[in-house]
Design a protein around this motif. Structure first.
Motif, PDB file in Angstrom:
ATOM      1  N   ALA A  93       0.821  -1.213   0.000  1.00 34.47           N
ATOM      2  CA  ALA A  93       0.000   0.000   0.000  1.00 34.47           C
ATOM      3  C   ALA A  93       0.855   1.263   0.000  1.00 34.47           C
ATOM      4  O   ALA A  93       0.387   2.332  -0.423  1.00 34.47           O
ATOM      5  N   ASP A  94       2.096   1.162   0.474  1.00 35.30           N
ATOM      6  CA  ASP A  94       2.990   2.327   0.509  1.00 35.30           C
ATOM      7  C   ASP A  94       3.771   2.517  -0.783  1.00 35.30           C
ATOM      8  O   ASP A  94       4.505   3.493  -0.925  1.00 35.30           O
ATOM      9  N   ALA A  96       4.231   3.441  -4.543  1.00 32.55           N
ATOM     10  CA  ALA A  96       3.590   4.188  -5.627  1.00 32.55           C
ATOM     11  C   ALA A  96       3.905   3.558  -6.977  1.00 32.55           C
ATOM     12  O   ALA A  96       3.023   3.352  -7.806  1.00 32.55           O
ATOM     13  N   THR A  97       5.176   3.235  -7.215  1.00 30.76           N
ATOM     14  CA  THR A  97       5.565   2.612  -8.477  1.00 30.76           C
ATOM     15  C   THR A  97       6.942   1.994  -8.342  1.00 30.76           C
ATOM     16  O   THR A  97       7.697   2.297  -7.408  1.00 30.76           O
ATOM     17  N   THR A 108       7.903   5.398  -3.060  1.00 31.07           N
ATOM     18  CA  THR A 108       6.781   5.275  -2.139  1.00 31.07           C
ATOM     19  C   THR A 108       5.743   6.356  -2.404  1.00 31.07           C
ATOM     20  O   THR A 108       5.977   7.296  -3.173  1.00 31.07           O
ATOM     21  N   GLU A 109       4.598   6.214  -1.771  1.00 27.58           N
ATOM     22  CA  GLU A 109       3.545   7.218  -1.911  1.00 27.58           C
ATOM     23  C   GLU A 109       3.996   8.577  -1.392  1.00 27.58           C
ATOM     24  O   GLU A 109       3.507   9.612  -1.840  1.00 27.58           O
ATOM     25  N   GLY A 110       4.938   8.596  -0.460  1.00 21.73           N
ATOM     26  CA  GLY A 110       5.449   9.849   0.076  1.00 21.73           C
ATOM     27  C   GLY A 110       6.576  10.451  -0.742  1.00 21.73           C
ATOM     28  O   GLY A 110       7.141  11.477  -0.359  1.00 21.73           O
ATOM     29  N   GLU A 173       0.308  -3.731  -8.115  1.00 16.82           N
ATOM     30  CA  GLU A 173      -1.049  -3.423  -8.570  1.00 16.82           C
ATOM     31  C   GLU A 173      -2.048  -4.456  -8.064  1.00 16.82           C
ATOM     32  O   GLU A 173      -3.159  -4.112  -7.651  1.00 16.82           O
ATOM     33  N   GLY A 176      -2.709  -3.751  -4.502  1.00 15.12           N
ATOM     34  CA  GLY A 176      -3.515  -2.547  -4.351  1.00 15.12           C
ATOM     35  C   GLY A 176      -4.991  -2.797  -4.584  1.00 15.12           C
ATOM     36  O   GLY A 176      -5.842  -2.105  -4.015  1.00 15.12           O
TER      37      GLY A 176
END
Length: 212
Positions: A93-94, A96-97, A108-110, A173, A176
């Protein structure tokens, strides 16, 4: 008396991504350094054996760190990145790609980036794959597919690092889209088992050379 319920098994085992070339080169380097250093230890005179021991203590952990240690373990709920000096655990979940340009990295998402040392990018391999794909396209300029064509050949037209990155991106993915929320927490741990002996060896080497 009922026995305790065993913990639930994961849906599938972790997928492991490692560099075969890194493993081979690491083993060869360790053998070479061990042979040269061992010869100095057993045949050297004066302070030479101690200098050789300090050099071995410095070099071998570094070789292990950069060649044998790097790996990426992708599980159902999380990804574990084992780099030369750190181990990073992240829930999907953390993530991003996952991408590969001049090097493979996870974002990461951050917005934090972690390099994937276990998935090195080879520009030479990419060029070789691109030339092969261009030749095959020239053989059939209309893009027709032969009835005897092997669909697995499409995988051969992609560089190894790009295939690994695509697999990791697909796993991210899939996770997610999962309805279950992961219980894994993000963590970063320094590899003191590699850093400590190498640092001790470097200090000893500097001291021995300074007093020599």
């Amino acid at each position: 008396m009922t026995s305790p319920t065993p913990p639930a098994e994961p849906a599938y085992a972790d997928r492991t991504f490692r560099s075969g070339a890194g493993l081979v080169s690491g083993v060869l380097l360790i053998l070479l350094v061990g042979w040269v250093g061992g010869d100095a230890v057993f045949r050297g005179a004066g302070r030479v054996p101690w200098v050789a021991l300090a050099a071995l203590l410095t070099a071998i952990p570094l070789i292990v760190a950069f060649t044998l240690r790097p790996a990426v373990f992708a599980g159902e709920e999380r990804i574990r990145i084992r780099n030369p000096f750190r181990t990073i655990v992240l829930p999907w979940a953390d993530v991003a790609t996952v991408r590969a340009a001049y090097s493979s990295e996870l974002v990461t998402e951050g917005g934090v980036k972690y390099q994937l040392w276990a998935v090195p990018v080879s520009l030479r391999e990419r060029k070789r794959v691109a030339r092969k794909a261009a030749r095959q396209a020239g053989d059939d300029p209309y893009g027709r597919t032969s009835a005897t064509a092997d669909v697995r050949d499409t995988q051969a037209r992609v560089a190894a690092a790009d295939r690994a990155v695509a697999d990791l991106r697909e796993l991210a993915e899939q996770a997610g889209h999962s309805a279950e929320r992961s219980t894994v927490t993000a963590s970063v741990r320094w590899a003191y088992e590699v850093i400590a002996p190498s640092a001790v060896g470097a200090v000893l080497l500097v001291v021995l050379l300074a007093i020599g």
